[in-house]
Design a protein around this motif. Structure first.
Motif, short mmCIF file in Angstrom:
data_model
loop_
_atom_site.label_atom_id
_atom_site.label_comp_id
_atom_site.label_asym_id
_atom_site.label_seq_id
_atom_site.Cartn_x
_atom_site.Cartn_y
_atom_site.Cartn_z
N TRP A 104 134.81 71.61 -86.97
CA TRP A 104 134.13 70.64 -87.82
C TRP A 104 135.10 69.50 -88.12
O TRP A 104 136.13 69.67 -88.75
CB TRP A 104 133.72 71.34 -89.11
CG TRP A 104 132.75 70.58 -89.97
CD1 TRP A 104 132.46 69.25 -89.94
CD2 TRP A 104 131.94 71.14 -91.01
NE1 TRP A 104 131.53 68.93 -90.89
CE2 TRP A 104 131.19 70.07 -91.56
CE3 TRP A 104 131.79 72.42 -91.53
CZ2 TRP A 104 130.30 70.26 -92.62
CZ3 TRP A 104 130.90 72.61 -92.58
CH2 TRP A 104 130.16 71.55 -93.11
N GLN A 110 135.17 65.20 -89.22
CA GLN A 110 134.45 64.01 -89.65
C GLN A 110 135.43 62.98 -90.20
O GLN A 110 136.60 63.28 -90.46
CB GLN A 110 133.41 64.37 -90.72
CG GLN A 110 132.28 65.25 -90.18
CD GLN A 110 131.13 65.39 -91.15
OE1 GLN A 110 130.97 66.42 -91.77
NE2 GLN A 110 130.34 64.33 -91.29
N LEU A 112 126.33 65.09 -93.37
CA LEU A 112 125.72 65.58 -92.14
C LEU A 112 124.38 64.89 -91.91
O LEU A 112 123.80 64.28 -92.81
CB LEU A 112 125.52 67.09 -92.22
CG LEU A 112 126.77 67.93 -92.39
CD1 LEU A 112 126.41 69.39 -92.63
CD2 LEU A 112 127.69 67.81 -91.18
N HIS A 143 127.20 67.27 -87.64
CA HIS A 143 128.31 66.32 -87.77
C HIS A 143 128.42 65.37 -86.60
O HIS A 143 129.17 64.39 -86.66
CB HIS A 143 129.62 67.08 -87.92
CG HIS A 143 130.10 67.74 -86.66
ND1 HIS A 143 129.29 68.57 -85.90
CD2 HIS A 143 131.30 67.68 -86.01
CE1 HIS A 143 129.99 68.99 -84.86
NE2 HIS A 143 131.20 68.46 -84.89
N ASP A 175 129.95 56.77 -86.81
CA ASP A 175 129.43 57.84 -87.65
C ASP A 175 128.59 57.22 -88.76
O ASP A 175 129.08 56.38 -89.52
CB ASP A 175 130.58 58.64 -88.27
CG ASP A 175 131.26 59.54 -87.27
OD1 ASP A 175 130.67 59.81 -86.22
OD2 ASP A 175 132.40 59.97 -87.53
#
Length: 415
Positions: free
Chosen positions: A167, A169, A191, A206, A213
């Motif tokens: 995970w 980000q 998310l 994610h 993003d």
């Protein structure tokens, strides 16, 4: 004389660079033989696929390069580039969640990802600030995902099924260590509920199909580890954020004002490494608000949309697991002196990404108990050769899924 001075200066410069630069990584190569069907209807028509032939595969699950640099005065940089399953290009995937539909993906059976990319300012052991693309340390697998941190050939299935792994980000992290405690607090992008699935819960949430993003929504992460007992680490971690509306383009009808899609995950994990034993365990529980609405509010504008949400998603998911291994070479003086280790291990876990019915819809095959037993041989501390027999135990109406896995992995720094 001039040449000698040049060589000497070059050596001094390289030595200074080596003191500031770090280069390392880890990687795995795997062979698997699965003694169960890989047909798309193996769960909807299990009786027809009980005697289907086995199937095998070679794989490079992860090949990672780490590069770091110390700028001085507390400033440093770190990056991690990961090649998953061999790289990228154009490949086809069979989507079991969509009735076995074949889809073309912009990848060659895998991905190239910038898993970490951050700048850090250290104020001492107690306080550090890191900003950029960072690992979200929720659960045992994400906080300790390198191949020497688990016995199985592949990463432990439970956490790897219900949560992103690894995970990572973009956001900001504050971390440090005080006494026997290590803490980390993060603020990251939320998310995307459009990526949630019935068999993977928030696992794909994610990932962004865009060149950026999406950050319409945000999330908070907290992790605390304790090292008071020699050889034992105890960890608590949690995540909270909203997921509905964190997509592009943002829904103009304001659906994310009515529904939040709150995601809450709590996890406990531990590692014991002493007296020639290594024991690891974790328990994760997750909650998803407005789960019954996700099938209707996802942002699929047309058939070419990258969002493939087509099934109900569970309100709850869980994963629990424990593994234990004993170094039998610890009892052989020659092997102990050569720093060789041979762990004989066993593992048990239970997990379910669809732990609660949504709109009366059930997917009973998602409830899995998984057992594995095997060996880890370390000829040197940085290299491990793994072999295991494992079996997924499903509900009685389905066929169990045994497999044989063999792998080799390394983890270390070259500079």
């Amino acid at each position: 004389m001039k040449r000698s001075i040049f060589v000497l200066l070059s050596f001094v410069c390289l030595q200074a660079l080596a003191q500031r630069l770090s280069v390392g990584g880890y990687g795995e190569a795997v062979f698997s033989r699965n003694y169960f069907s890989d047909h798309v209807s193996r769960y909807s028509q299990p009786e027809q696929h009980k005697d289907d032939p086995s199937h095998g595969r070679f794989d490079i699950p992860h090949a990672v390069i780490n590069i770091g640099y110390d700028f001085g005065k507390g400033w440093s940089f770190g990056t991690e580039i990961e090649f998953e399953h061999g790289g990228n290009g154009i490949a086809y995937e069979k989507e079991d969640e969509e009735g076995g539909e074949w889809e073309q993906e912009t990848e060659k059976g895998g991905e190239v990802e910038l898993e970490q990319f951050w700048i850090q300012k250290s104020f001492g052991r107690v306080a550090n600030i890191r900003a950029g693309h960072i690992v979200v340390p929720v659960g045992l697998n994400n906080a300790h995902h390198e191949p020497l941190n688990f016995f199985t050939v592949y990463r432990p299935e439970g956490e790897n099924t219900i949560m992103p792994s690894t995970w990572h980000q973009t956001g900001v992290s504050v971390w440090g260590r005080y006494g026997d405690f290590r803490y980390e607090a993060q603020l990251v992008a939320g998310l995307n509920s459009d990526q949630f699935t019935n068999t993977g819960w928030i696992k794909k949430g994610h990932k962004s199909p865009m060149e950026f993003d999406v950050a319409n929504k945000y999330a908070a992460v907290l992790r605390l580890d304790n090292y008071s007992v020699p050889g034992l680490r105890l960890g608590l971690s949690g995540y909270y954020g909203h997921a509905i509306g964190n997509s592009y383009p943002r829904n103009a009808n304001g659906v994310d004002a009515e529904y939040k899609g709150a995601v809450a995950v709590g996890a406990f994990d531990f590692t014991y490494n002493d007296h020639n034993w290594i024991v690891r365990g974790q328990a994760d529980y997750g909650y998803l608000g407005d789960a019954d609405q996700l099938k209707y509010v996802y942002n699929r504008l047309n058939s070419k949309s990258p969002y493939k949400h087509s099934a109900f998603v569970s309100k709850n998911a869980y994963a629990v697991g424990i593994e234990a291994g004993y170094d039998v070479f610890s009892q052989i003086p020659k092997m102990r002196q050569d720093d060789r280790k041979l762990y004989v291990f066993g593992r048990f876990e239970a997990y379910n990404p669809y732990a609660s019915d949504t709109k009366g819809t059930t997917y009973d095959y998602t409830a899995v108990k998984h057992v594995a037993a095997g060996i880890n041989y370390h000829p040197v501390p940085e290299v491990v050769i793994k072999a295991e027999y494992s079996k997924r135990l499903l509900k009685s109406i389905y066929n169990d899924e045994p497999s044989l896995n063999i792998g080799v992995a390394y983890e270390g720094f070259f500079l």
